[in-house]
Design a protein around this motif. Structure first.
Motif, PDB file in Angstrom:
ATOM      1  N   ILE A  31       2.445  -1.768 -11.857  1.00 20.03           N
ATOM      2  CA  ILE A  31       2.348  -2.947 -12.709  1.00 20.03           C
ATOM      3  C   ILE A  31       2.738  -4.213 -11.946  1.00 20.03           C
ATOM      4  O   ILE A  31       2.040  -5.221 -11.996  1.00 20.03           O
ATOM      5  CB  ILE A  31       3.265  -2.757 -13.944  1.00 20.03           C
ATOM      6  CG1 ILE A  31       2.654  -1.710 -14.867  1.00 20.03           C
ATOM      7  CG2 ILE A  31       3.474  -4.062 -14.681  1.00 20.03           C
ATOM      8  CD1 ILE A  31       3.610  -1.222 -15.926  1.00 20.03           C
ATOM      9  N   THR A  32       3.847  -4.126 -11.207  1.00 18.13           N
ATOM     10  CA  THR A  32       4.335  -5.305 -10.487  1.00 18.13           C
ATOM     11  C   THR A  32       3.353  -5.732  -9.399  1.00 18.13           C
ATOM     12  O   THR A  32       3.008  -6.914  -9.296  1.00 18.13           O
ATOM     13  CB  THR A  32       5.715  -5.014  -9.861  1.00 18.13           C
ATOM     14  OG1 THR A  32       6.568  -4.502 -10.895  1.00 18.13           O
ATOM     15  CG2 THR A  32       6.332  -6.268  -9.299  1.00 18.13           C
ATOM     16  N   ILE A  33       2.884  -4.782  -8.611  1.00 17.23           N
ATOM     17  CA  ILE A  33       1.996  -5.125  -7.496  1.00 17.23           C
ATOM     18  C   ILE A  33       0.621  -5.563  -8.007  1.00 17.23           C
ATOM     19  O   ILE A  33       0.112  -6.619  -7.637  1.00 17.23           O
ATOM     20  CB  ILE A  33       1.882  -3.949  -6.491  1.00 17.23           C
ATOM     21  CG1 ILE A  33       3.249  -3.712  -5.833  1.00 17.23           C
ATOM     22  CG2 ILE A  33       0.819  -4.237  -5.435  1.00 17.23           C
ATOM     23  CD1 ILE A  33       3.324  -2.453  -4.955  1.00 17.23           C
ATOM     24  N   ALA A  42      -5.856  -0.757   2.952  1.00 17.11           N
ATOM     25  CA  ALA A  42      -4.732  -0.063   3.591  1.00 17.11           C
ATOM     26  C   ALA A  42      -4.393   1.213   2.820  1.00 17.11           C
ATOM     27  O   ALA A  42      -4.078   2.258   3.414  1.00 17.11           O
ATOM     28  CB  ALA A  42      -3.510  -0.986   3.645  1.00 17.11           C
ATOM     29  N   TYR A  43      -4.473   1.156   1.505  1.00 18.37           N
ATOM     30  CA  TYR A  43      -4.177   2.311   0.655  1.00 18.37           C
ATOM     31  C   TYR A  43      -5.135   3.457   0.968  1.00 18.37           C
ATOM     32  O   TYR A  43      -4.730   4.616   1.064  1.00 18.37           O
ATOM     33  CB  TYR A  43      -4.300   1.915  -0.825  1.00 18.37           C
ATOM     34  CG  TYR A  43      -3.933   3.037  -1.767  1.00 18.37           C
ATOM     35  CD1 TYR A  43      -2.629   3.178  -2.218  1.00 18.37           C
ATOM     36  CD2 TYR A  43      -4.882   3.972  -2.190  1.00 18.37           C
ATOM     37  CE1 TYR A  43      -2.266   4.212  -3.070  1.00 18.37           C
ATOM     38  CE2 TYR A  43      -4.537   5.009  -3.032  1.00 18.37           C
ATOM     39  CZ  TYR A  43      -3.227   5.118  -3.469  1.00 18.37           C
ATOM     40  OH  TYR A  43      -2.882   6.156  -4.308  1.00 18.37           O
ATOM     41  N   ALA A  84       0.838  -1.202   0.000  1.00 19.89           N
ATOM     42  CA  ALA A  84       0.000   0.000   0.000  1.00 19.89           C
ATOM     43  C   ALA A  84       0.878   1.259   0.000  1.00 19.89           C
ATOM     44  O   ALA A  84       0.634   2.199  -0.756  1.00 19.89           O
ATOM     45  CB  ALA A  84      -0.930  -0.006   1.205  1.00 19.89           C
ATOM     46  N   LYS A  85       1.902   1.251   0.833  1.00 13.34           N
ATOM     47  CA  LYS A  85       2.814   2.404   0.899  1.00 13.34           C
ATOM     48  C   LYS A  85       3.570   2.585  -0.414  1.00 13.34           C
ATOM     49  O   LYS A  85       3.774   3.704  -0.880  1.00 13.34           O
ATOM     50  CB  LYS A  85       3.812   2.238   2.057  1.00 13.34           C
ATOM     51  CG  LYS A  85       3.185   2.517   3.411  1.00 13.34           C
ATOM     52  CD  LYS A  85       4.218   2.447   4.535  1.00 13.34           C
ATOM     53  CE  LYS A  85       3.588   2.867   5.858  1.00 13.34           C
ATOM     54  NZ  LYS A  85       4.074   2.038   6.979  1.00 13.34           N
ATOM     55  N   ASP A  86       4.003   1.452  -0.993  1.00  8.44           N
ATOM     56  CA  ASP A  86       4.706   1.513  -2.276  1.00  8.44           C
ATOM     57  C   ASP A  86       3.818   2.107  -3.369  1.00  8.44           C
ATOM     58  O   ASP A  86       4.273   2.912  -4.185  1.00  8.44           O
ATOM     59  CB  ASP A  86       5.180   0.110  -2.700  1.00  8.44           C
ATOM     60  CG  ASP A  86       6.426  -0.325  -1.928  1.00  8.44           C
ATOM     61  OD1 ASP A  86       6.992   0.512  -1.199  1.00  8.44           O
ATOM     62  OD2 ASP A  86       6.821  -1.503  -2.062  1.00  8.44           O
ATOM     63  N   LEU A  87       2.562   1.689  -3.378  1.00  2.00           N
ATOM     64  CA  LEU A  87       1.634   2.229  -4.382  1.00  2.00           C
ATOM     65  C   LEU A  87       1.433   3.730  -4.165  1.00  2.00           C
ATOM     66  O   LEU A  87       1.412   4.511  -5.115  1.00  2.00           O
ATOM     67  CB  LEU A  87       0.277   1.505  -4.319  1.00  2.00           C
ATOM     68  CG  LEU A  87       0.224   0.095  -4.921  1.00  2.00           C
ATOM     69  CD1 LEU A  87      -1.104  -0.573  -4.585  1.00  2.00           C
ATOM     70  CD2 LEU A  87       0.440   0.123  -6.430  1.00  2.00           C
ATOM     71  N   TYR A  88       1.300   4.108  -2.906  1.00  2.50           N
ATOM     72  CA  TYR A  88       1.105   5.529  -2.606  1.00  2.50           C
ATOM     73  C   TYR A  88       2.334   6.335  -3.022  1.00  2.50           C
ATOM     74  O   TYR A  88       2.237   7.369  -3.693  1.00  2.50           O
ATOM     75  CB  TYR A  88       0.817   5.736  -1.114  1.00  2.50           C
ATOM     76  CG  TYR A  88       0.598   7.184  -0.785  1.00  2.50           C
ATOM     77  CD1 TYR A  88      -0.552   7.847  -1.223  1.00  2.50           C
ATOM     78  CD2 TYR A  88       1.549   7.922  -0.066  1.00  2.50           C
ATOM     79  CE1 TYR A  88      -0.754   9.194  -0.952  1.00  2.50           C
ATOM     80  CE2 TYR A  88       1.356   9.263   0.214  1.00  2.50           C
ATOM     81  CZ  TYR A  88       0.204   9.906  -0.236  1.00  2.50           C
ATOM     82  OH  TYR A  88       0.008  11.242   0.024  1.00  2.50           O
ATOM     83  N   ALA A  89       3.497   5.812  -2.667  1.00  2.00           N
ATOM     84  CA  ALA A  89       4.753   6.501  -3.002  1.00  2.00           C
ATOM     85  C   ALA A  89       4.973   6.556  -4.510  1.00  2.00           C
ATOM     86  O   ALA A  89       5.578   7.486  -5.029  1.00  2.00           O
ATOM     87  CB  ALA A  89       5.918   5.796  -2.326  1.00  2.00           C
ATOM     88  N   ALA A  90       4.474   5.548  -5.215  1.00  2.00           N
ATOM     89  CA  ALA A  90       4.682   5.475  -6.669  1.00  2.00           C
ATOM     90  C   ALA A  90       3.750   6.411  -7.430  1.00  2.00           C
ATOM     91  O   ALA A  90       4.007   6.762  -8.578  1.00  2.00           O
ATOM     92  CB  ALA A  90       4.467   4.047  -7.153  1.00  2.00           C
TER      93      ALA A  90
END
Length: 322
Positions: free
Chosen positions: A197-199, A214-215, A178-184
């Motif tokens: 794409i990966t997640i 969570a996002y 969730a954090k990675d998606l937000y940061a991305a």
């Protein structure tokens, strides 16, 4: 296994109980003999058989009459009704493979078809489609798709084509994803599409549903809004389709059906493709979702938007009014 049994019964079309392929072949033969064709007899019979049973009827017909049933039907029928009946006579995996082939091999690419099929099919189904595609068109689906697409959109299609999403939920990864998606996306200037794409391409659906929750806590908005804000074009459409299918495949198809009808002119290709390919999968759930979302039943919407034998056949596939 429990899951499988449940999903078996969410289709509107089920195997016909007292099935006799030889008898059905005779009925169809009679319906096509003489002056005029008995379209009603054809559609009532074929819509009430499972695809597997239709394949057995095809074999029985060839054995009894020495000719191909599909060719015979084509010579008697026409228009949308013919296209629909031919679709019903095609094994599901071959039908998907053919739709993809048409989408790629036509003038320009029909990205909506690529997106719909690759976002919604299970890993097993996709692996089967890849096999059948190679056998039928002596070409690799991945190669054909790569020849017609580019960029991050192409990369995500290729990931989906592997049909190998992870299984289960990895509790330790939910927060991080969730954090990675937000940061991305929202959390930075410019977008790191690779992360999306990966997640979204690799995690299991149940894992991703927890990631989306969570996002929302982290960013205050839905992942859909972030995808819309951060991406455009085919990549945006594919990511949204993946997110919607993760949330609910029936909701995804209910929306597809609604859009195919509620516009100037009906998008019969989409309407037909969804009705045929979901009739034995989850049509009952799609109907429930459609009613809840749009306040009208799928049945009456089809009635208002289509006509003739084509309409009758679609209504049979729909299976009832809600």
């Amino acid at each position: 296994m429990h899951c499988l049994v449940h999903s078996e019964h969410r289709g509107s079309v089920r195997p016909f109980v007292n099935f006799n392929a030889k008898h059905d072949a005779e009925v169809l033969h009679k319906a096509m003999k003489g002056i005029g064709t008995d379209e009603d007899a054809i559609l009532m019979l074929l819509a009430a058989r499972s695809n597997d049973q239709r394949q057995q009827i095809k074999a029985a017909y060839k054995k009894a009459y020495g000719k191909d049933l599909v060719s015979a039907l084509k010579s008697e029928l026409g228009g949308l009704f013919e296209t629909l009946i031919v679709a019903l006579m095609t094994p599901p995996t071959l039908y998907d493979a053919t739709q993809l082939h048409k989408a790629i091999k036509g003038a320009g690419t029909d990205d909506d078809v690529l997106i719909e099929i690759l976002a919604s099919r299970t890993g097993e189904q996709i692996k089967d489609i890849v096999k059948v595609y190679k056998k039928e068109f002596s070409s690799k689906l991945e190669k054909d798709i790569c020849g017609d697409t580019s960029g991050h959109y192409q990369k995500l299609l290729v990931i989906l084509l592997q049909g190998s999403r992870e299984e289960g939920v990895d509790e330790a990864k939910i927060e991080k994803d969730a954090k990675d998606l937000y940061a991305a996306g929202e959390g930075k200037f410019g977008t790191d599409e690779e992360k999306f794409i990966t997640i979204l391409g690799n995690r299991s659906a149940e894992h991703l549903r927890k990631v989306f929750d969570a996002y929302k806590k982290i960013s205050g908005s839905d992942i859909e809004d972030s995808v819309k804000g951060e991406t455009t074009g085919n990549l945006e459409n594919l990511l949204l389709a993946v997110v919607r299918c993760v949330r609910s495949v029936p909701d995804f198809f209910a929306e597809g059906l609604y859009k195919s009808m509620r516009r100037a002119g009906t998008d019969d290709d989409t309407l037909m493709r969804i009705m045929v390919s979901r009739s034995e999968e989850d049509m009952l759930d799609i109907r429930a979702s459609f009613k809840k979302k749009y306040g009208a039943s799928l049945y009456t919407t089809i009635q208002e938007d289509t006509g003739g034998d084509y309409q009758k056949a679609l209504l049979y596939l729909c299976g009832g009014n809600d």
